[in-house]
Scaffold this active site. Structure first.
Site, PDB file in Angstrom:
ATOM      1  N   TYR A 142       0.952  -1.401  -0.466  1.00 31.35           N
ATOM      2  CA  TYR A 142      -0.105  -0.178   0.213  1.00 31.35           C
ATOM      3  C   TYR A 142       1.054   0.966  -0.336  1.00 31.35           C
ATOM      4  O   TYR A 142       0.691   2.520  -0.900  1.00 31.35           O
ATOM      5  CB  TYR A 142      -0.854   0.058   1.464  1.00 31.35           C
ATOM      6  CG  TYR A 142      -1.973  -0.801   1.015  1.00 31.35           C
ATOM      7  CD1 TYR A 142      -1.834  -1.618   0.609  1.00 31.35           C
ATOM      8  CD2 TYR A 142      -3.184   0.101   1.060  1.00 31.35           C
ATOM      9  CE1 TYR A 142      -3.205  -2.749   0.483  1.00 31.35           C
ATOM     10  CE2 TYR A 142      -4.830  -0.835   1.214  1.00 31.35           C
ATOM     11  CZ  TYR A 142      -4.398  -2.194   0.613  1.00 31.35           C
ATOM     12  OH  TYR A 142      -5.710  -2.752   0.752  1.00 31.35           O
ATOM     13  N   LYS A 193       3.734 -15.960   2.904  1.00 34.79           N
ATOM     14  CA  LYS A 193       3.819 -16.050   1.449  1.00 34.79           C
ATOM     15  C   LYS A 193       5.718 -16.479   1.557  1.00 34.79           C
ATOM     16  O   LYS A 193       6.263 -16.218   0.706  1.00 34.79           O
ATOM     17  CB  LYS A 193       3.235 -15.309   0.187  1.00 34.79           C
ATOM     18  CG  LYS A 193       3.780 -16.240  -0.843  1.00 34.79           C
ATOM     19  CD  LYS A 193       2.249 -17.293  -0.898  1.00 34.79           C
ATOM     20  CE  LYS A 193       2.680 -17.794  -2.452  1.00 34.79           C
ATOM     21  NZ  LYS A 193       1.907 -19.256  -2.600  1.00 34.79           N
ATOM     22  N   ASP A 225      -2.332 -18.577   0.544  1.00 37.30           N
ATOM     23  CA  ASP A 225      -3.163 -19.569  -0.100  1.00 37.30           C
ATOM     24  C   ASP A 225      -3.992 -20.663   0.714  1.00 37.30           C
ATOM     25  O   ASP A 225      -5.470 -20.492   0.516  1.00 37.30           O
ATOM     26  CB  ASP A 225      -2.564 -19.507  -1.344  1.00 37.30           C
ATOM     27  CG  ASP A 225      -1.210 -20.762  -1.750  1.00 37.30           C
ATOM     28  OD1 ASP A 225      -0.952 -21.155  -0.319  1.00 37.30           O
ATOM     29  OD2 ASP A 225      -0.603 -20.941  -1.748  1.00 37.30           O
ATOM     30  N   ASP A 249      -6.187  -7.213   3.944  1.00 38.41           N
ATOM     31  CA  ASP A 249      -7.527  -6.592   3.210  1.00 38.41           C
ATOM     32  C   ASP A 249      -8.490  -7.866   2.920  1.00 38.41           C
ATOM     33  O   ASP A 249      -9.445  -7.584   2.939  1.00 38.41           O
ATOM     34  CB  ASP A 249      -6.493  -6.088   1.617  1.00 38.41           C
ATOM     35  CG  ASP A 249      -8.176  -5.281   1.294  1.00 38.41           C
ATOM     36  OD1 ASP A 249      -9.015  -4.729   2.025  1.00 38.41           O
ATOM     37  OD2 ASP A 249      -7.895  -5.220   0.110  1.00 38.41           O
ATOM     38  N   ASP A 253     -12.638  -9.849   4.571  1.00 41.82           N
ATOM     39  CA  ASP A 253     -13.264  -9.090   3.673  1.00 41.82           C
ATOM     40  C   ASP A 253     -13.957 -10.650   3.046  1.00 41.82           C
ATOM     41  O   ASP A 253     -14.967 -11.477   3.623  1.00 41.82           O
ATOM     42  CB  ASP A 253     -13.390  -9.390   2.316  1.00 41.82           C
ATOM     43  CG  ASP A 253     -13.750  -7.471   1.642  1.00 41.82           C
ATOM     44  OD1 ASP A 253     -13.080  -6.943   3.151  1.00 41.82           O
ATOM     45  OD2 ASP A 253     -13.538  -7.011   0.831  1.00 41.82           O
TER      46      ASP A 253
END
Ligand code: IPM
Ligand code: MG
Length: 365
Positions: A142, A193, A225, A249, A253
């Site tokens: 970001y 990751k 993942d 983020d 959700d």
């Protein structure tokens, strides 16, 4: 007297904010606590009203307050503006950065009474669950530099976003997660990751190191993942999930949806604790402006109301009052009242609009 900067923003922001303020005022009315609000422009609202997404007056009013209660910003109407002037990049991200709000807490609570609203198989969510997502909020892709878009000599276009973390940034968010876990299920799931990213290798090393300071907490790791898959497959197996900005983020959700709706997910964005153990923070629903339903009075105000409860807890030290709001929300859900986003035709449920939902929370207080 508590000073609160109220930034309703765009889309459904003002509608759901009205309900959250109603709940705060009801609490104030019966407890003698006083809230002083300063309403400020932010986002598209501010572009239209003051020429930019984050006017200096808004920042000054936030600086002079004990906390920021934020609605939401953005919308299709402003997508033609240069990216850095659009509501998200021009207001919300600079606010997070300006106040150093690096720790984003997103409590994913699936109420037992709301499992029918979850889109996943009933046996996987039976009895409900409670996951706390701790998202790093001021680093990573970001904010990392350089960021650029260049047209190359051959006419091709190259874009760059940079993922940057310092060890100190990983440590401070890690401490938040371990401390939160100590107060609940004593398990931290760190998501990275590390099989691909240098960033994640340091992230994992740092979490392992920190864990030694919290022998009562069990640390585990998942690749992002796999975490996306495990959240759907075994949501009840999570306690505290900690991860970097972009992964957080996305996963938050997903977590919200598994709990029933993004319209239920509150958030607290906190900086370093102040001397008194409280935090300056920005408290906002994790969902967006929902332009498709804005202005219709049907949005779910619960995420905004629960964000106000987090504000009472973390910024104002009003734990009892925060619990009162959270308890009232639970009662309303148990009573069967449902805005459109969580409505199913399960027996004993009834459709409600934004105002009815807010009124019901006040009545249940
Ligand atoms: C969130 C939102 C924001 C983010 C957007 C609006 C910039 O999606 O708070 O999750 O990506 O952080
Ligand atoms: Mg998001």
């Amino acid at each position: 007297m508590f000073k609160i900067a109220v930034l309703p923003g765009d889309g459904i922001g003002p509608e759901v904010m009205t309900e959250a303020l109603k709940v705060l005022n009801a609490l104030a009315g019966r407890s003698g606590i006083k809230f002083e609000y300063t309403h400020q422009l932010v986002g598209a609202d501010a572009i239209d009203g003051a020429g930019k997404a984050l006017p200096a007056e808004t920042v000054a009013a936030c600086e002079a307050s004990d906390a920021i209660l934020f609605g939401s910003v953005g919308g299709p109407k402003w997508e033609h503006l240069p990216p850095n002037e659009q509501p998200e990049r021009g207001a919300l991200l600079p606010l997070r950065k300006h106040f150093g709000l690096f720790a984003n807490l997103r409590p994913g609570i699936c109420y037992p009474a709301l499992t029918a609203s979850s889109p996943i198989r009933p046996d996987l969510v039976e009895g409900g669950f409670d996951v706390l997502c701790v998202r790093e909020l001021t680093g990573g892709l970001y904010f990392g530099q350089p960021k650029s878009r260049t047209t190359l000599p051959d006419g091709d276009i190259e874009v760059i976003d940079t993922m940057v973390y310092r060890k100190s940034e990983i440590e401070r968010i890690g401490h938040v997660a371990f401390k939160a876990a100590q107060l609940r299920g004593k398990r931290v799931m760190s998501v990275d990751k590390a099989n691909v990213l240098t960033n994640s290798v340091l992230w994992r090393e740092t979490m392992v190191e920190l864990a030694k300071q919290y022998p009562d907490v069990k640390l585990e790791h998942l690749y992002v993942d796999n975490a996306a898959m495990q959240l759907i497959k075994a949501p009840r197996s999570f306690d505290v999930l900690v991860t970097e900005n972009l992964f957080g983020d996305i996963l938050s959700d997903e977590m919200a949806m598994i709990c029933g709706s993004l319209g239920m997910l509150a958030s607290a964005s906190l900086g370093k604790p102040k001397g008194d153990g409280l935090y300056f923070g920005l408290f906002e629903p994790s969902g967006g402006t929902a332009p498709d339903i804005a202005g219709k009075g049907i949005a779910n105000p619960i995420a905004q109301i629960l964000s106000a409860a987090l504000m009472l807890r973390f910024a104002l030290g009003l734990e009892k009052e925060a619990l009162a709001i959270e308890g009232a929300v639970k009662k309303v859900i148990e009573s069967g009242l449902r805005t459109g986003d969580i409505f199913t035709d399960a027996p004993g449920t009834r459709r409600a609009n934004t105002k009815e939902m807010g009124d019901a929370v006040v009545a249940a207080l």
